[in-house]
Write a protein that holds these residues in place. Structure first.
Motif, PDB file in Angstrom:
ATOM      1  N   SER A 160      39.414   2.769 -21.906  1.00  0.00           N
ATOM      2  CA  SER A 160      39.908   2.408 -23.235  1.00  0.00           C
ATOM      3  C   SER A 160      38.701   2.278 -24.159  1.00  0.00           C
ATOM      4  O   SER A 160      37.560   2.311 -23.723  1.00  0.00           O
ATOM      5  N   ASN A 161      38.936   2.112 -25.411  1.00  0.00           N
ATOM      6  CA  ASN A 161      37.879   2.221 -26.407  1.00  0.00           C
ATOM      7  C   ASN A 161      37.331   0.866 -26.843  1.00  0.00           C
ATOM      8  O   ASN A 161      37.193   0.612 -28.009  1.00  0.00           O
ATOM      9  N   ARG A 162      37.006  -0.031 -25.908  1.00  0.00           N
ATOM     10  CA  ARG A 162      36.524  -1.364 -26.274  1.00  0.00           C
ATOM     11  C   ARG A 162      35.176  -1.701 -25.655  1.00  0.00           C
ATOM     12  O   ARG A 162      34.783  -2.859 -25.643  1.00  0.00           O
ATOM     13  N   GLU A 185      29.452  -5.006 -24.587  1.00  0.00           N
ATOM     14  CA  GLU A 185      28.195  -4.914 -25.327  1.00  0.00           C
ATOM     15  C   GLU A 185      27.373  -3.725 -24.828  1.00  0.00           C
ATOM     16  O   GLU A 185      26.178  -3.817 -24.575  1.00  0.00           O
ATOM     17  N   THR A 186      28.071  -2.609 -24.649  1.00  0.00           N
ATOM     18  CA  THR A 186      27.485  -1.394 -24.089  1.00  0.00           C
ATOM     19  C   THR A 186      27.879  -0.208 -24.969  1.00  0.00           C
ATOM     20  O   THR A 186      29.025  -0.129 -25.400  1.00  0.00           O
ATOM     21  N   PRO A 187      26.977   0.720 -25.258  1.00  0.00           N
ATOM     22  CA  PRO A 187      27.317   1.876 -26.086  1.00  0.00           C
ATOM     23  C   PRO A 187      28.490   2.690 -25.527  1.00  0.00           C
ATOM     24  O   PRO A 187      28.637   2.836 -24.311  1.00  0.00           O
ATOM     25  N   ASP A 188      29.301   3.201 -26.421  1.00  0.00           N
ATOM     26  CA  ASP A 188      30.499   3.952 -26.047  1.00  0.00           C
ATOM     27  C   ASP A 188      30.215   5.122 -25.106  1.00  0.00           C
ATOM     28  O   ASP A 188      30.985   5.380 -24.188  1.00  0.00           O
ATOM     29  N   CYS A 202      44.435  -6.187 -28.054  1.00  0.00           N
ATOM     30  CA  CYS A 202      44.069  -6.864 -26.817  1.00  0.00           C
ATOM     31  C   CYS A 202      42.550  -6.798 -26.667  1.00  0.00           C
ATOM     32  O   CYS A 202      41.955  -5.739 -26.818  1.00  0.00           O
ATOM     33  N   ASP A 203      41.927  -7.940 -26.413  1.00  0.00           N
ATOM     34  CA  ASP A 203      40.481  -7.967 -26.218  1.00  0.00           C
ATOM     35  C   ASP A 203      40.145  -7.635 -24.780  1.00  0.00           C
ATOM     36  O   ASP A 203      39.672  -8.486 -24.025  1.00  0.00           O
ATOM     37  N   ALA A 204      40.433  -6.400 -24.397  1.00  0.00           N
ATOM     38  CA  ALA A 204      40.190  -5.982 -23.020  1.00  0.00           C
ATOM     39  C   ALA A 204      39.729  -4.533 -22.987  1.00  0.00           C
ATOM     40  O   ALA A 204      40.032  -3.743 -23.870  1.00  0.00           O
ATOM     41  N   LEU A 205      38.985  -4.229 -21.944  1.00  0.00           N
ATOM     42  CA  LEU A 205      38.546  -2.864 -21.657  1.00  0.00           C
ATOM     43  C   LEU A 205      39.100  -2.512 -20.292  1.00  0.00           C
ATOM     44  O   LEU A 205      38.999  -3.298 -19.363  1.00  0.00           O
ATOM     45  N   ILE A 206      39.700  -1.352 -20.193  1.00  0.00           N
ATOM     46  CA  ILE A 206      40.207  -0.861 -18.919  1.00  0.00           C
ATOM     47  C   ILE A 206      39.442   0.414 -18.584  1.00  0.00           C
ATOM     48  O   ILE A 206      39.344   1.322 -19.409  1.00  0.00           O
ATOM     49  N   VAL A 207      38.898   0.461 -17.370  1.00  0.00           N
ATOM     50  CA  VAL A 207      38.137   1.621 -16.913  1.00  0.00           C
ATOM     51  C   VAL A 207      38.685   2.042 -15.554  1.00  0.00           C
ATOM     52  O   VAL A 207      38.841   1.216 -14.661  1.00  0.00           O
ATOM     53  N   VAL A 208      38.970   3.337 -15.403  1.00  0.00           N
ATOM     54  CA  VAL A 208      39.367   3.885 -14.110  1.00  0.00           C
ATOM     55  C   VAL A 208      38.218   4.778 -13.653  1.00  0.00           C
ATOM     56  O   VAL A 208      37.768   5.656 -14.394  1.00  0.00           O
ATOM     57  N   SER A 209      37.750   4.518 -12.425  1.00  0.00           N
ATOM     58  CA  SER A 209      36.643   5.312 -11.888  1.00  0.00           C
ATOM     59  C   SER A 209      37.020   5.876 -10.527  1.00  0.00           C
ATOM     60  O   SER A 209      37.915   5.374  -9.853  1.00  0.00           O
ATOM     61  N   ASP A 210      36.312   6.934 -10.140  1.00  0.00           N
ATOM     62  CA  ASP A 210      36.577   7.542  -8.836  1.00  0.00           C
ATOM     63  C   ASP A 210      35.721   6.876  -7.759  1.00  0.00           C
ATOM     64  O   ASP A 210      34.959   5.942  -8.037  1.00  0.00           O
ATOM     65  N   LYS A 211      35.816   7.384  -6.531  1.00  0.00           N
ATOM     66  CA  LYS A 211      35.106   6.785  -5.392  1.00  0.00           C
ATOM     67  C   LYS A 211      33.592   6.867  -5.535  1.00  0.00           C
ATOM     68  O   LYS A 211      32.859   6.127  -4.885  1.00  0.00           O
ATOM     69  N   ASP A 212      33.091   7.733  -6.411  1.00  0.00           N
ATOM     70  CA  ASP A 212      31.666   7.879  -6.650  1.00  0.00           C
ATOM     71  C   ASP A 212      31.206   7.148  -7.910  1.00  0.00           C
ATOM     72  O   ASP A 212      30.109   7.378  -8.405  1.00  0.00           O
ATOM     73  N   SER A 213      32.095   6.291  -8.460  1.00  0.00           N
ATOM     74  CA  SER A 213      31.813   5.480  -9.654  1.00  0.00           C
ATOM     75  C   SER A 213      31.688   6.304 -10.926  1.00  0.00           C
ATOM     76  O   SER A 213      31.040   5.880 -11.888  1.00  0.00           O
ATOM     77  N   ASN A 214      32.315   7.483 -10.955  1.00  0.00           N
ATOM     78  CA  ASN A 214      32.360   8.278 -12.173  1.00  0.00           C
ATOM     79  C   ASN A 214      33.581   7.867 -12.993  1.00  0.00           C
ATOM     80  O   ASN A 214      34.667   7.686 -12.446  1.00  0.00           O
ATOM     81  N   VAL A 215      33.386   7.726 -14.291  1.00  0.00           N
ATOM     82  CA  VAL A 215      34.478   7.320 -15.175  1.00  0.00           C
ATOM     83  C   VAL A 215      35.499   8.441 -15.277  1.00  0.00           C
ATOM     84  O   VAL A 215      35.162   9.586 -15.559  1.00  0.00           O
ATOM     85  N   LEU A 216      36.761   8.100 -15.032  1.00  0.00           N
ATOM     86  CA  LEU A 216      37.864   9.040 -15.210  1.00  0.00           C
ATOM     87  C   LEU A 216      38.565   8.785 -16.537  1.00  0.00           C
ATOM     88  O   LEU A 216      39.019   9.713 -17.203  1.00  0.00           O
ATOM     89  N   LEU A 217      38.644   7.509 -16.907  1.00  0.00           N
ATOM     90  CA  LEU A 217      39.370   7.100 -18.110  1.00  0.00           C
ATOM     91  C   LEU A 217      38.847   5.747 -18.545  1.00  0.00           C
ATOM     92  O   LEU A 217      38.583   4.887 -17.695  1.00  0.00           O
ATOM     93  N   HIS A 228      38.454  -5.654 -17.925  1.00  0.00           N
ATOM     94  CA  HIS A 228      37.404  -6.536 -18.439  1.00  0.00           C
ATOM     95  C   HIS A 228      37.936  -7.186 -19.716  1.00  0.00           C
ATOM     96  O   HIS A 228      38.228  -6.495 -20.686  1.00  0.00           O
ATOM     97  N   ARG A 229      38.069  -8.529 -19.685  1.00  0.00           N
ATOM     98  CA  ARG A 229      38.714  -9.233 -20.791  1.00  0.00           C
ATOM     99  C   ARG A 229      37.770 -10.280 -21.372  1.00  0.00           C
ATOM    100  O   ARG A 229      37.180 -11.081 -20.642  1.00  0.00           O
ATOM    101  N   ASP A 230      37.656 -10.265 -22.697  1.00  0.00           N
ATOM    102  CA  ASP A 230      36.837 -11.253 -23.399  1.00  0.00           C
ATOM    103  C   ASP A 230      37.575 -12.589 -23.391  1.00  0.00           C
ATOM    104  O   ASP A 230      38.651 -12.717 -23.965  1.00  0.00           O
TER     105      ASP A 230
END
Length: 124
Positions: free
Chosen positions: A19-21, A27-30, A2-17, A103-105
């Protein structure tokens, strides 16, 4: 795949989880999407790459982009990067102030839509 990125963040915009895309889709470093990092760092990186234009200064852009999904309800938009990649962004609030970002391409879809529009214009 799947050409998608899934990001879960908290209320302070910190990444919790995430996916690896991120490199492929955003177009952003891992390392900018590792758990515990703040999404503001990824936005700063993309700002410096010209992703958002330069009409506003960097910190205003970061502040506005972080606040947008927190306004409530689902936020959805499509953005085309300087490299020509079209990405659909959907932000959905969930419990505890967390947000799921999908986020889907859709570059191929956008190109197909443009081709169909051009062919229709020729037929008229």
């Amino acid at each position: 795949a799947c050409d998608a990125l899934i990001v879960v963040s908290d209320k302070d915009s910190n990444v919790l989880l995430a996916s690896n895309r991120q490199r492929d889709i955003m177009e952003t470093p891992d390392h900018l999407y590792r758990p515990g990092t703040n999404l503001g760092d990824a936005i700063r990186h993309r700002y410096r790459q010209g992703m958002y234009g330069f009409e506003k200064d960097e910190e205003t852009t970061v502040r506005e982009r972080l606040a947008n999904p927190l306004k409530g309800g689902v936020v959805q938009y499509t953005r085309t990067s300087p490299s020509g990649r079209s990405v659909q962004h959907i932000f959905t609030p969930i419990s505890g102030g967390r947000i799921v970002g999908f986020h889907r391409d859709i570059t191929i879809l956008k190109r197909q839509e443009e081709q169909i529009a051009q062919e229709r214009a020729l037929l008229q």
